[in-house]
Design a protein around this motif. Structure first.
Motif, PDB file in Angstrom:
ATOM      1  N   THR A 245      30.829  -3.681  -0.882  1.00 44.01           N
ATOM      2  CA  THR A 245      30.981  -5.072  -0.440  1.00 44.01           C
ATOM      3  C   THR A 245      29.980  -5.965  -1.148  1.00 44.01           C
ATOM      4  O   THR A 245      30.324  -7.054  -1.638  1.00 44.01           O
TER       5      THR A 245
ATOM      6  N   PHE B 213      28.821  -0.590   2.367  1.00 44.04           N
ATOM      7  CA  PHE B 213      27.825  -1.648   2.211  1.00 44.04           C
ATOM      8  C   PHE B 213      27.666  -2.030   0.741  1.00 44.04           C
ATOM      9  O   PHE B 213      27.738  -3.216   0.381  1.00 44.04           O
TER      10      PHE B 213
ATOM     11  N   ALA C  99      35.518  -3.960   0.810  1.00 40.94           N
ATOM     12  CA  ALA C  99      35.030  -2.699   0.231  1.00 40.94           C
ATOM     13  C   ALA C  99      36.193  -1.825  -0.220  1.00 40.94           C
ATOM     14  O   ALA C  99      36.116  -1.173  -1.277  1.00 40.94           O
TER      15      ALA C  99
ATOM     16  N   ALA D 151      27.520  -7.727   3.082  1.00 40.03           N
ATOM     17  CA  ALA D 151      27.624  -6.277   3.257  1.00 40.03           C
ATOM     18  C   ALA D 151      27.254  -5.851   4.677  1.00 40.03           C
ATOM     19  O   ALA D 151      27.924  -5.008   5.284  1.00 40.03           O
TER      20      ALA D 151
END
Length: 463
Positions: free
Chosen positions: A327, A324, A197, A362
């Motif tokens: 990713t 989240f 991320a 994620a």
């Protein structure tokens, strides 16, 4: 090619990113071409009439996916991200009655839907299964301009020339971490000490400010979350003629009524996850506002998995939503770049399979997974969707699509959990799995690639 998080997650309208959003975008691009005077046939008079022909999967499942309506509305100036259902209905009624489209900057152009919107089931265009040809003619019937477009999945649209230029040509993007494979991504993570991320965020900041990035990500989740809520409120029968009932709301009400009252079996959590995903895809099937994740047909998996984390995981916080989604976008970009996210190209393994891989990786990141464990989670989820066909009954994004998103989300959660039990070392790499998906899609019979000519689409009697 740099794929931004805002390329992977696009705000649009149901029921299909490739069959509804893509044609609408293509039509808008054609209008831009006409207004700019590009690619005009020498000696042709001014544009006076428009014509569209749909090919391949756009023809075979176009009516069920509202491709015809989307194309007409695109020519009338509508865009997926600002779609107004009431205004669209009024515009379609006026075009049907008057056989004229009012084009901004060009005035009134003739368009008779019965004559000028053609479903060509016999001619397959060479570039992609989702092909369409848009044409303009002058008052004497001479060709004014013509362009071929391909809707390649997730709302992405390319002209025939752009598609040809992509083949065999790879740009190295001017970003800090230009990974094109999962292997390169893991190597860059190890060298930099950053998470997936964090690398994805650094890449995004080459093209926009931190404030704009944060605002855009917040908007993505806001639309996803609203889609879940709207889906949980929805009732009645979905449009299209299959008489599929909305079920997410009733299931959610039942789950809430029993929550905390008795000792519930652990597997009940699967019903919560499925319900969130089904809510999104019921809303998509009804033509509501959704976010491609990475497509409309698979739009429920990622938000359902994130909603599971937020509502059911101890210690969950909303400030990890960007982690989240960044990713997930990194994983989705790898899959699209190296294979496909188009059901018409590789089957549903490219839609729900890709979405499940994105969501699994994620969620693993939020569980504290290392980059290696994140890659493992994504691989597990994708591997167990390999070979999945796309066989929508009656060409509608309803059965098996709605429930399939629920199961895709469950697989994502299981894959994330399983990966956390290991150290990230595993036999099959994500890169190998993505390449296998590409090869499997290439070899898959066309009947099972969003044509509704095989599978459930021909073995379930129409209601």
């Amino acid at each position: 090619m740099f794929l931004s998080i805002f390329d992977v997650f696009k705000i649009g309208v149901g029921p299909s990113s490739s069959h509804t959003m893509g044609p609408m975008v293509a039509a808008a691009r054609f209008l831009d071409l006409l207004r700019a005077g590009r690619d005009i046939v020498p000696g042709a008079g001014a544009a006076a009439r428009l014509h569209a022909s749909l090919h391949g999967s756009l023809a075979f499942t176009g009516k069920g996916h509202a491709t015809d309506r989307a194309t007409i509305l695109g020519l009338a100036g509508f865009a997926p991200e600002t779609f107004d259902a009431e205004a669209a209905a009024a515009t379609l009624a006026a075009i049907e009655a008057d056989h004229v489209i009012q084009v901004e900057g060009m005035g009134a152009l003739a368009f008779n839907p019965a004559r000028d919107l053609e479903f060509d089931y016999d001619t397959t265009l060479p570039g992609h299964a989702n092909g369409m040809v848009l044409s303009a003619f002058d008052a004497q019937g001479n060709l004014h301009a013509r362009q071929t477009y391909y809707s390649v999945g997730g709302g992405f649209v390319l002209t025939d020339r752009e598609l040809d230029q992509q083949h065999g040509h790879i740009d190295v993007p001017d970003v800090p971490y230009p990974f094109r494979t999962a292997k390169a991504m893991l190597a860059m993570a190890a060298e930099s000490g950053l998470s997936i991320a964090e690398m994805k965020r650094a890449n995004e900041l080459k093209y926009r400010s931190a404030a704009a990035l944060d605002e855009g990500i917040a908007k993505i989740w806001s639309v996803m979350e609203n889609c879940i809520e709207q889906g949980l409120k929805g009732e009645g029968i979905l449009p299209g003629g299959l008489n599929v009932r909305r079920r997410a709301g009733a299931i959610h009400t039942s789950l809430k009524a029993k929550h905390g009252k008795n000792q519930a079996p652990p597997h009940i959590i699967n019903d919560w996850i499925s319900t969130y995903a089904m809510a999104v895809n019921e809303e998509n099937a009804a033509g509501g506002q959704v976010v491609t994740a990475p497509t409309n047909g698979a739009a429920g998996v990622v938000p359902a998995t994130l909603r599971y984390y937020l509502d059911h995981m101890p210690g969950a916080t909303r400030d990890r939503i960007p982690e989240f989604l960044l990713t997930a976008a990194a994983i989705g970009g790898l899959i699209k770049f190296n294979a496909s996210i188009s059901g018409a190209e590789v089957g549903c393994q490219g839609e729900v399979g890709s979405a499940s891989a994105m969501a699994a990786g994620a969620l693993c990141a939020l569980l504290g997974g290392t980059p290696e464990q994140v890659e493992n989670a994504a691989e597990i989820a994708l591997e167990h969707h390999l070979g999945m066909t796309c066989d929508p009954i009656k060409g509608l994004v309803q059965a098996p699509c709605i429930e399939r998103n629920g199961l895709g989300a469950i697989k994502a959660v299981s894959a994330a959990s399983l990966s956390m039990r290991g150290d990230g070392k595993h036999l099959v790499s994500l890169d190998a799995c993505v390449e296998t998906m590409r090869q499997t899609g290439r070899d898959m019979n066309e009947k099972y690639k969003e044509t509704s000519l095989g599978g459930l689409a021909v073995n379930v009697p129409e209601c």
